[in-house]
Design an enzyme around this catalytic site. Sequence first.
Site, PDB file in Angstrom:
ATOM      1  N   GLY A 171       0.819  -1.209   0.000  1.00 30.35           N
ATOM      2  CA  GLY A 171       0.000   0.000   0.000  1.00 30.35           C
ATOM      3  C   GLY A 171       0.854   1.261   0.000  1.00 30.35           C
ATOM      4  O   GLY A 171       0.349   2.351  -0.224  1.00 30.35           O
ATOM      5  N   ASP A 173       3.510   2.141  -2.039  1.00 30.55           N
ATOM      6  CA  ASP A 173       4.157   1.623  -3.242  1.00 30.55           C
ATOM      7  C   ASP A 173       5.633   1.990  -3.423  1.00 30.55           C
ATOM      8  O   ASP A 173       6.470   1.130  -3.596  1.00 30.55           O
ATOM      9  CB  ASP A 173       3.396   2.101  -4.482  1.00 30.55           C
ATOM     10  CG  ASP A 173       1.905   1.843  -4.372  1.00 30.55           C
ATOM     11  OD1 ASP A 173       1.473   1.161  -3.431  1.00 30.55           O
ATOM     12  OD2 ASP A 173       1.164   2.325  -5.243  1.00 30.55           O
ATOM     13  N   TRP A 366       4.806   8.233  -1.599  1.00 33.41           N
ATOM     14  CA  TRP A 366       5.138   7.680  -0.280  1.00 33.41           C
ATOM     15  C   TRP A 366       6.579   7.986   0.111  1.00 33.41           C
ATOM     16  O   TRP A 366       7.146   7.324   0.971  1.00 33.41           O
ATOM     17  CB  TRP A 366       4.889   6.162  -0.272  1.00 33.41           C
ATOM     18  CG  TRP A 366       3.444   5.804  -0.450  1.00 33.41           C
ATOM     19  CD1 TRP A 366       2.839   5.385  -1.608  1.00 33.41           C
ATOM     20  CD2 TRP A 366       2.403   5.835   0.538  1.00 33.41           C
ATOM     21  NE1 TRP A 366       1.498   5.159  -1.392  1.00 33.41           N
ATOM     22  CE2 TRP A 366       1.203   5.426  -0.090  1.00 33.41           C
ATOM     23  CE3 TRP A 366       2.376   6.165   1.903  1.00 33.41           C
ATOM     24  CZ2 TRP A 366      -0.008   5.343   0.590  1.00 33.41           C
ATOM     25  CZ3 TRP A 366       1.168   6.082   2.569  1.00 33.41           C
ATOM     26  CH2 TRP A 366      -0.008   5.667   1.912  1.00 33.41           C
ATOM     27  N   GLU A 412      -5.377  13.329  -1.704  1.00 31.79           N
ATOM     28  CA  GLU A 412      -4.788  12.002  -1.522  1.00 31.79           C
ATOM     29  C   GLU A 412      -3.636  12.048  -0.513  1.00 31.79           C
ATOM     30  O   GLU A 412      -3.473  11.150   0.308  1.00 31.79           O
ATOM     31  CB  GLU A 412      -4.304  11.505  -2.885  1.00 31.79           C
ATOM     32  CG  GLU A 412      -3.885  10.046  -2.943  1.00 31.79           C
ATOM     33  CD  GLU A 412      -3.444   9.645  -4.343  1.00 31.79           C
ATOM     34  OE1 GLU A 412      -3.341  10.532  -5.224  1.00 31.79           O
ATOM     35  OE2 GLU A 412      -3.182   8.447  -4.556  1.00 31.79           O
TER      36      GLU A 412
HETATM   37  C1  9WN Z   1      -1.632   0.710  -6.865  1.00 31.16           C
HETATM   38  C2  9WN Z   1      -5.817   3.235  -4.256  1.00 31.16           C
HETATM   39  C3  9WN Z   1      -4.365   2.833  -4.115  1.00 31.16           C
HETATM   40  C4  9WN Z   1      -3.937   2.703  -2.635  1.00 31.16           C
HETATM   41  C5  9WN Z   1      -2.442   2.559  -2.480  1.00 31.16           C
HETATM   42  C6  9WN Z   1      -1.760   3.687  -3.229  1.00 31.16           C
HETATM   43  C7  9WN Z   1      -2.183   3.687  -4.702  1.00 31.16           C
HETATM   44  C8  9WN Z   1      -2.126   2.143  -6.641  1.00 31.16           C
HETATM   45  C9  9WN Z   1      -1.564   3.067  -7.700  1.00 31.16           C
HETATM   46  O1  9WN Z   1      -3.582   3.822  -4.795  1.00 31.16           O
HETATM   47  O2  9WN Z   1      -1.703   2.500  -5.302  1.00 31.16           O
HETATM   48  O3  9WN Z   1      -2.289  -0.152  -5.989  1.00 31.16           O
HETATM   49  O4  9WN Z   1      -2.074   3.001  -8.831  1.00 31.16           O
HETATM   50  O5  9WN Z   1      -0.616   3.817  -7.435  1.00 31.16           O
HETATM   51  O6  9WN Z   1      -0.365   3.602  -3.117  1.00 31.16           O
HETATM   52  O7  9WN Z   1      -2.100   2.572  -1.119  1.00 31.16           O
HETATM   53  O8  9WN Z   1      -4.587   1.615  -2.067  1.00 31.16           O
HETATM   54  O9  9WN Z   1      -6.073   4.379  -3.494  1.00 31.16           O
END
Ligand code: 9WN
Length: 449
Positions: A171, A173, A366, A412
Amino acid sequence: MVHHNAVMIFERAVSTLTANDRGGTTIPSPHLYPHQWSWDSAFIAIGLAHVDPQRAWQELRSLFGAQWADGRVPHIVFNPAVPADAYFPGAAFWQPMPPSGPPAGVVTTGLVQPPVHAIAAAHIVGRTAETHQMKHIHWLYPRLRAWHDYLFDRRRLDNGLVATLHPWESGLDNSPAWDAALAAVPTEVAGLAGIAALRRDVRAGNVDQRPTNADYARYLHIAQAYRAGGYADDDLTATPFCVADPLTNAVLAWAEQELATLATMVGEPPDEHRRRAAELEQAIHDHLYVPDLGCYAALDARSGRHAPARTVGGLVPLVLDAMPPEVRAAVLVTATGPAFKLGDPDVWGVPSYDLTAADVDRRRYWRGPSWINTTWLVWAGLRRAGGTTGDQLATELAADMITMVERQGFREYFDPLTGAGLGARDFSWSAALALDVLAAARRSAQSLP
Ligand code: 9WN
């Protein structure tokens, strides 16, 4: 009134969640993320519990409707009504779904995300006098147990910790916590030339805020390798990326404690859950606490080395009950020190990365920004710890979260030094968790400074 604009923020949060409702599932945000995400839905349910408990249960039930036969809860459930190119990598990338996969006709990724779901379920139970909820608990409990069984049985490393097999699974990334482990992953991706052109996430003029193309190449390489093995978990450390993450493990230990409570409610024995939770907590302390960093850190299961970085995930074990007092004290020193500056009026929320690190980047995802969900997890940890320091820091974090969303909207993520909103707008978990923070302040009749 606990905050002069509490009612207005509450109403805005509810309308954000309503606008992102796709009929029983809530998307994370209208533009970047058009499908259902696993841990997003858990955070969303935590917020919905204060507004519409039935709808909160439905959020979890829709997600668990895509649960795999092997028990895993997938990280993305693709909405077939959304155009195939609306998100990259989309449904086609993850095919074929294996026999151990989702129900027929459902397409998901093969990855997972941190298991916040039992925490969310217990949260709904604790926030409502709803008499009809037993049917939901009866429905969900065996599914939550199968989900945790999958993590404990199929993802467990020799040291007792649960493995994270892809940065997307964490989560967090592009967290610096993964840099060393990712450095060993090749950037060539078979059959996927021109990643830059395929990406949908960098079209909003936000390229300086998102993971890089090299990050994406590695994400795709790892995902392709996992897919090629049919998403089997037979040899965890043979996968190109395999780490023990403090956030994922601490959330699982907490969730397993909550599952014990839910088990009791449906007449099932809670002891096995309590035992698993206690053993996992012990493994977290034994293997992930790094005295030199003054916090927990991810362990690369392939190299045997800890990530040499202080990141927000390393503070999340504050949610654990059985944290040794001297370790808790040391983690609080780190949290309030120059790396994260909790309690400092010049810092907003909990920065995702050490503010003193040479490569901290206040705008890039992140790698510096403060996020509402990880700030909420640290806030929850501080509240569980209690004591004057814990309570005061928790109150200040609550005020930060509310002021950030009040001034900037449900963004976000946020610049940790200015509080400026970044990334997607109308982001669901920022709205949902603001609802929870406001409700907690109201319950404790604690005014937000
Ligand atoms: C890949 C949806 C998600 C969150 C993650 C965040 C981001 C996705 C992306 O968005 O990840 O899963 O496309 O970057 O890092 O924590 O669940 O909000």
